[in-house]
Design an enzyme around this catalytic site. Sequence first.
Site, PDB file in Angstrom:
ATOM      1  CG  ASP A  94      -2.047   0.970   1.127  1.00 14.37           C
ATOM      2  OD1 ASP A  94      -2.338   1.390   0.008  1.00 14.37           O
ATOM      3  OD2 ASP A  94      -2.625   1.339   2.169  1.00 14.37           O
ATOM      4  CB  CYS A 102     -18.950  -6.437 -12.210  1.00 11.58           C
ATOM      5  SG  CYS A 102     -17.784  -5.996 -10.909  1.00 11.58           S
ATOM      6  CB  CYS A 160     -20.450  -1.332  -5.258  1.00 11.00           C
ATOM      7  SG  CYS A 160     -20.068  -1.452  -7.006  1.00 11.00           S
ATOM      8  CB  CYS A 193     -21.312   4.602  -3.148  1.00 10.90           C
ATOM      9  SG  CYS A 193     -20.133   5.887  -2.655  1.00 10.90           S
ATOM     10  CB  CYS A 238     -13.911   7.761  -1.282  1.00 15.06           C
ATOM     11  SG  CYS A 238     -13.852   6.222  -0.377  1.00 15.06           S
ATOM     12  CB  CYS A 283     -16.535   3.916   3.934  1.00 15.27           C
ATOM     13  SG  CYS A 283     -18.044   3.430   3.067  1.00 15.27           S
TER      14      CYS A 283
HETATM   15  S1  SF4 Z   1     -21.158  -4.925  -5.957  1.00 10.52           S
HETATM   16 FE1  SF4 Z   1     -19.937  -3.746  -7.417  1.00 10.52          FE
HETATM   17  S2  SF4 Z   1     -17.937  -4.740  -7.429  1.00 10.52           S
HETATM   18 FE2  SF4 Z   1     -19.389  -6.191  -6.505  1.00 10.52          FE
HETATM   19  S3  SF4 Z   1     -20.104  -7.469  -8.221  1.00 10.52           S
HETATM   20 FE3  SF4 Z   1     -21.560  -5.772  -7.976  1.00 10.52          FE
HETATM   21  S4  SF4 Z   1     -20.800  -4.238  -9.424  1.00 10.52           S
HETATM   22 FE4  SF4 Z   1     -19.122  -5.652  -9.094  1.00 10.52          FE
HETATM   23  S1  SF4 Z   2     -15.613   3.137   0.442  1.00 15.97           S
HETATM   24 FE1  SF4 Z   2     -15.857   5.047  -0.717  1.00 15.97          FE
HETATM   25  S2  SF4 Z   2     -16.550   4.339  -2.727  1.00 15.97           S
HETATM   26 FE2  SF4 Z   2     -16.927   2.653  -1.304  1.00 15.97          FE
HETATM   27  S3  SF4 Z   2     -19.049   2.925  -0.574  1.00 15.97           S
HETATM   28 FE3  SF4 Z   2     -17.692   3.953   0.887  1.00 15.97          FE
HETATM   29  S4  SF4 Z   2     -17.662   6.056   0.170  1.00 15.97           S
HETATM   30 FE4  SF4 Z   2     -18.379   4.839  -1.528  1.00 15.97          FE
END
Ligand code: SF4
Ligand code: SF4
Length: 309
Positions: free
Chosen positions: A131, A186, A192, A196, A212, A240
């Site tokens: 990282d 996906c 997702c 979000c 984010c 998060c």
């Molecule tokens: S939640 Fe997001 S990353 Fe996971 S399979 Fe669905 S589209 Fe892909």
């Molecule tokens: S980690 Fe960031 S991109 Fe993922 S759900 Fe949380 S705010 Fe959204």
Amino acid sequence: MALLQKNTDFVKLTTASLGFDYCGISKAMQLDEDAARLEKWLNQGMHGTMQYMENHFDLRIDPTKLVPGAKSVITLLKNYYPDQQQSDDAPGISKYAFGKDYHDVIREKLKELIQSIKENIGEVHGRGFVDSAPVLERSWALRSGLGWIGKNGNLINKKSGSFYFIATLITDLELLYDDPFVKDYCGTCTKCIDACPTGAILPGKVVDGSKCISYFTIELKEMLIPGEMKGKFDNWMFGCDTCQDVCPWNRFSNPHNEVNFSPIPEVLNLSTHEWEMMTEESFKKLFKDSPLSRSKFKGIQRNLKFLQE
Ligand code: SF4
Ligand code: SF4
């Protein structure tokens, strides 16, 4: 070929014995496509105030500039999915930060890996990264066959989801290379994107880092979190996990067995009120080896206050 196979087997067996869950190996080369994508992302300001992401652009896209004569990029995944959850009244802390700081834990393992390679194979050069800014870890993981990059920007392993740290070892040792992961599972899923809280996940597998919650609660160094984000943090105090928690592939996550990642009891149990009452002295004592120390006491206080406003 026999020697290449022998050395590759040695590396893979050693990484497993060090507690890494997956190991994939790729030929070291300049990443032209990723360079173009990264440049566009940076030009659009999606890194926010994370200036360090602009640094060392040439090194990031070319491992041979990081390690002269580099031949192989070894990518390692380490599971951090915990077997315990936070209590309902605890402010949200990303699962990766439940235990000891992964940088320290994984750096030690990378050092042992390099040492073991030197002792058993010979005088090779290598640098390990976890990282750290100069390496495009997810691109290398994809190229080494470990998974695909999901719409939420995470590397997803088909067998066990996305709750993994990614580490890389760049070395001048020649090895046998794994096939890249070419499929994308996906499909039509948008869970997702829909979940979000701040709308940071954009079409085309682009995550706007500057929107984010992880960025605001950990990376943002200025004291103020922008007012337009008020009420959008879903009680996340540090990082998060929402876009990973909703991902269907994470139903295959299995709890890790790394003792260093065992949750600090206070992470699981302290209520928001108890966090608010904590002194700086207690914070420093309890979280000195934890990723939370990165935000410092002031940062945690700012985040808590923002959640209440
Ligand atoms: S939640 Fe997001 S990353 Fe996971 S399979 Fe669905 S589209 Fe892909
Ligand atoms: S980690 Fe960031 S991109 Fe993922 S759900 Fe949380 S705010 Fe959204």
